[in-house]
Structure formats: structure tokens, C-alpha cells
Design an enzyme around this catalytic site. Structure first.
Site, PDB file in Angstrom:
ATOM      1  N   ARG A  33       0.799  -1.168   0.152  1.00 21.38           N
ATOM      2  CA  ARG A  33       0.045  -0.011  -0.023  1.00 21.38           C
ATOM      3  C   ARG A  33       0.868   1.090  -0.021  1.00 21.38           C
ATOM      4  O   ARG A  33       0.281   2.314   0.037  1.00 21.38           O
ATOM      5  CB  ARG A  33      -0.926  -0.045   1.181  1.00 21.38           C
ATOM      6  CG  ARG A  33      -2.284   0.320   0.958  1.00 21.38           C
ATOM      7  CD  ARG A  33      -2.835   0.458   2.452  1.00 21.38           C
ATOM      8  NE  ARG A  33      -3.558  -0.866   2.359  1.00 21.38           N
ATOM      9  CZ  ARG A  33      -4.956  -0.994   3.000  1.00 21.38           C
ATOM     10  NH1 ARG A  33      -5.587   0.151   3.071  1.00 21.38           N
ATOM     11  NH2 ARG A  33      -5.584  -2.029   2.791  1.00 21.38           N
ATOM     12  N   ARG A  69     -21.414  -1.386   3.705  1.00 25.01           N
ATOM     13  CA  ARG A  69     -20.589  -2.758   3.940  1.00 25.01           C
ATOM     14  C   ARG A  69     -20.807  -3.082   5.426  1.00 25.01           C
ATOM     15  O   ARG A  69     -20.863  -2.460   6.270  1.00 25.01           O
ATOM     16  CB  ARG A  69     -19.337  -2.382   3.757  1.00 25.01           C
ATOM     17  CG  ARG A  69     -18.165  -3.485   4.092  1.00 25.01           C
ATOM     18  CD  ARG A  69     -16.647  -3.507   3.417  1.00 25.01           C
ATOM     19  NE  ARG A  69     -15.872  -2.189   3.917  1.00 25.01           N
ATOM     20  CZ  ARG A  69     -14.855  -2.263   3.373  1.00 25.01           C
ATOM     21  NH1 ARG A  69     -14.418  -2.735   2.509  1.00 25.01           N
ATOM     22  NH2 ARG A  69     -14.205  -1.218   3.908  1.00 25.01           N
ATOM     23  N   ARG A  90      -8.949   7.444   4.185  1.00 27.58           N
ATOM     24  CA  ARG A  90      -8.201   6.308   3.788  1.00 27.58           C
ATOM     25  C   ARG A  90      -8.248   6.548   2.206  1.00 27.58           C
ATOM     26  O   ARG A  90      -7.256   6.040   1.701  1.00 27.58           O
ATOM     27  CB  ARG A  90      -9.087   5.037   4.107  1.00 27.58           C
ATOM     28  CG  ARG A  90      -8.485   4.268   5.208  1.00 27.58           C
ATOM     29  CD  ARG A  90      -9.731   3.563   6.209  1.00 27.58           C
ATOM     30  NE  ARG A  90     -10.258   2.652   5.390  1.00 27.58           N
ATOM     31  CZ  ARG A  90     -11.665   2.124   5.626  1.00 27.58           C
ATOM     32  NH1 ARG A  90     -12.313   3.001   6.797  1.00 27.58           N
ATOM     33  NH2 ARG A  90     -12.027   1.131   5.040  1.00 27.58           N
TER      34      ARG A  90
HETATM   35  P1  ADP Z   1      -9.505  -1.008   3.283  1.00 25.53           P
HETATM   36  O1  ADP Z   1      -9.051  -1.375   1.909  1.00 25.53           O
HETATM   37  O2  ADP Z   1     -11.172  -0.703   3.357  1.00 25.53           O
HETATM   38  O3  ADP Z   1      -9.146   0.364   4.116  1.00 25.53           O
HETATM   39  P2  ADP Z   1      -8.346  -3.162   4.496  1.00 25.53           P
HETATM   40  O4  ADP Z   1      -8.948  -4.185   5.230  1.00 25.53           O
HETATM   41  O5  ADP Z   1      -7.612  -3.571   3.589  1.00 25.53           O
HETATM   42  O6  ADP Z   1      -9.502  -2.098   4.421  1.00 25.53           O
HETATM   43  O7  ADP Z   1      -7.324  -2.085   5.715  1.00 25.53           O
HETATM   44  C1  ADP Z   1      -7.877  -1.568   6.765  1.00 25.53           C
HETATM   45  C2  ADP Z   1      -6.800  -0.735   7.629  1.00 25.53           C
HETATM   46  O8  ADP Z   1      -5.696  -1.732   8.002  1.00 25.53           O
HETATM   47  C3  ADP Z   1      -6.126   0.237   6.841  1.00 25.53           C
HETATM   48  O9  ADP Z   1      -6.861   1.216   6.966  1.00 25.53           O
HETATM   49  C4  ADP Z   1      -4.695   0.352   7.633  1.00 25.53           C
HETATM   50  O10 ADP Z   1      -4.873   1.190   8.704  1.00 25.53           O
HETATM   51  C5  ADP Z   1      -4.504  -1.039   7.763  1.00 25.53           C
HETATM   52  N1  ADP Z   1      -3.717  -1.789   6.759  1.00 25.53           N
HETATM   53  C6  ADP Z   1      -3.958  -2.751   6.027  1.00 25.53           C
HETATM   54  N2  ADP Z   1      -3.036  -2.931   5.042  1.00 25.53           N
HETATM   55  C7  ADP Z   1      -2.145  -2.069   5.402  1.00 25.53           C
HETATM   56  C8  ADP Z   1      -0.890  -1.773   4.644  1.00 25.53           C
HETATM   57  N3  ADP Z   1      -0.415  -2.719   3.509  1.00 25.53           N
HETATM   58  N4  ADP Z   1      -0.215  -0.991   4.944  1.00 25.53           N
HETATM   59  C9  ADP Z   1      -0.464  -0.153   6.073  1.00 25.53           C
HETATM   60  N5  ADP Z   1      -1.881  -0.329   6.664  1.00 25.53           N
HETATM   61  C10 ADP Z   1      -2.403  -1.357   6.398  1.00 25.53           C
END
Ligand code: ADP
Length: 224
Positions: A94, A131, A174
Site C-alpha cells: 500500500r 458494507r 483512507r
Molecule cells: P480498506 O481497504 O477498506 O482500507 P483493509 O481491511 O484493507 O480495508 O485495511 C484496513 C486498515 O488496515 C487500513 O486503513 C490500515 O490502517 C491497515 N492496513 C491494512 N493493510 C495495510 C498496509 N499494507 N499498510 C499499512 N496499513 C495497512
């Protein structure tokens, strides 16, 4: 040697359908599905230190620090030699740094494809507002497609709830971080020629069909 499955990264905005499609792709190709968000939520539910640390960032819509995420992903990819056998990564990488480190972690077993699941912002906002998620197993629902019985999960029977971070404020943050931190990841894979785009704005079964067509046409299991 047994044939390996594809090594995939699924990219896309919050609510683009990464979780739903990654689950189906992993089943279809019989590879591991690794969602960093699910792993953090699960660790938080179980009261693990890693999850408690992550939750304070997640609830505000901020990113969990790279060091923490990278440690978790490296550990998960080592289980059962997933880095070689195949996986679908959902929610990772990400940030540009995570993408660079993933290349190191996969040393000798490069990604087959990074798939950008493209969905307009108006649609993702509607999807996130409705959701709902199983509090135990993470199965996904929507107010327009609820579980069969009284908001209990069809898969495991636990309570289906709204995520703590699906508040309007957190969602806007986000999406903003997606533009700042994750668009450069798309650029990174475009340059590495591993990027493909799939229209994620269609009905879920249609999206899945086009994902499978794309992966099957580009994936070569004979590559190491
Ligand atoms: P969404 O894509 O709706 O934000 P996720 O379940 O993928 O939902 O992620 C939820 C939260 O988890 C993110 O807002 C972040 O805080 C954390 N997170 C998940 N994956 C990562 C990542 N690769 N790097 C940093 N934070 C992450």
C-alpha cells in the site's frame, strides 16, 4: 514438482471489492489469500499486541507503519512456502516502500501480476456505507445482500457488524491516503510491466469472470 499457482497482488480503492474477489481468486487457484487488514483485525480480536497496535491506526484511517506490516507479510509468506506456491495479496503493498520490500522478500519468485481493480469513487462510497463484515471470520456482506438469518454469518454463525473504521471520517482519510501512498504503487508496477487493469464497477460475478480470464491468459506456471 507440483505445479505452482499464481502470485498476485490486488490493488484498488477501499470498497473496490478486493476482499471479495481475492477470496474467490484464492479458492479458484488454490493459493493462500493474505489480507493485511483481516490479519490485523484478527490479531486485535484475539488481543495480540500486534493487533492492538494496528487498531489504533486503523480506527483513525491511518496506515499501520511499514515496519509492522512488512514483518507480518514476510512471516505469512514463509508459512508453507507460499512465496513460491502462490498467493493473492489483498491490501498490500500500500506504499511504495512496501512494494520495493516485497520484491526483496519474493527473491527469485517474482509476482506474476498486479491487478488494479478500477472502480469510480461514487460507487466505492456507496459500497462502504453499506458494507458489513463478520466479526469472527471476516466474511463480507452489504445491507443490500445481507446474510440469510438475522445478521449472523452464513459461514460461521458469528455476529455480522459494521467495521469500526467504516465511519465517514475514516473512509475519507483512507481514500486520501490511497491517492497519496497507493497510486505510486500502481506506477511502480506499471514500470515493472506487471500491471493490468480490470473494471471492478460491474456486478461481482462479472468482475470475477474477467479477473480469471485475465490471470489465466497471462500466468505461466512454468516460470519459477
Ligand atoms: P480498506 O481497504 O477498506 O482500507 P483493509 O481491511 O484493507 O480495508 O485495511 C484496513 C486498515 O488496515 C487500513 O486503513 C490500515 O490502517 C491497515 N492496513 C491494512 N493493510 C495495510 C498496509 N499494507 N499498510 C499499512 N496499513 C495497512
Amino acid at each position: 514438482m507440483s505445479r505452482r499457482g499464481p502470485r498476485l497482488v490486488l490493488l484498488g480503492k477501499q470498497g473496490a471489492g478486493k476482499g471479495t474477489q481475492a477470496t474467490r481468486l484464492a479458492e479458484h487457484y488454490e493459493v493462500a489469500h493474505l489480507s493485511t487488514g483481516d490479519l490485523f483485525r484478527d490479531a486485535a480480536n484475539r488481543g495480540h499486541e500486534l493487533g492492538i497496535e494496528a487498531k489504533s491506526f486503523m480506527d483513525r484511517g491511518e496506515l499501520v507503519p511499514d515496519e509492522t506490516v512488512l514483518g507480518l507479510v514476510e512471516e505469512q509468506l514463509a508459512v508453507g512456502d507460499r512465496a513460491r506456491h502462490g498467493f493473492v495479496l489483498d491490501g498490500f503493498p500500500r506504499t511504495r516502500r512496501q512494494a520495493e520490500e516485497l520484491r526483496q522478500i519474493l527473491d527469485g519468485h517474482p509476482l506474476d501480476l498486479a491487478i488494479d481493480l478500477d472502480v469510480p469513487t461514487e460507487i466505492v462510497l456507496h459500497r462502504i456505507a453499506g458494507r458489513r463484515v463478520c466479526s469472527q471470520c471476516g466474511a463480507l456482506y452489504h445491507v443490500d445482500h445481507p446474510p440469510k438469518q438475522n445478521w449472523t454469518c452464513d459461514v460461521c454463525g458469528a455476529k455480522v457488524v459494521q467495521r469500526d473504521d467504516d465511519t465517514e471520517e475514516s473512509v475519507m482519510r483512507r481514500l486520501e491516503l490511497y491517492e497519496i501512498e497507493t497510486l505510486p504503487v500502481i506506477q511502480f508496477y506499471r514500470r515493472a510491466a506487471t500491471l493490468v487493469h480490470v473494471d471492478g464497477g460491474l456486478e461481482s460475478d462479472e468482475v470475477f469472470k474477467s479477473l480469471v480470464e485475465t490471470v489465466t491468459s497471462k500466468f505461466d506456471p512454468a516460470k519459477p
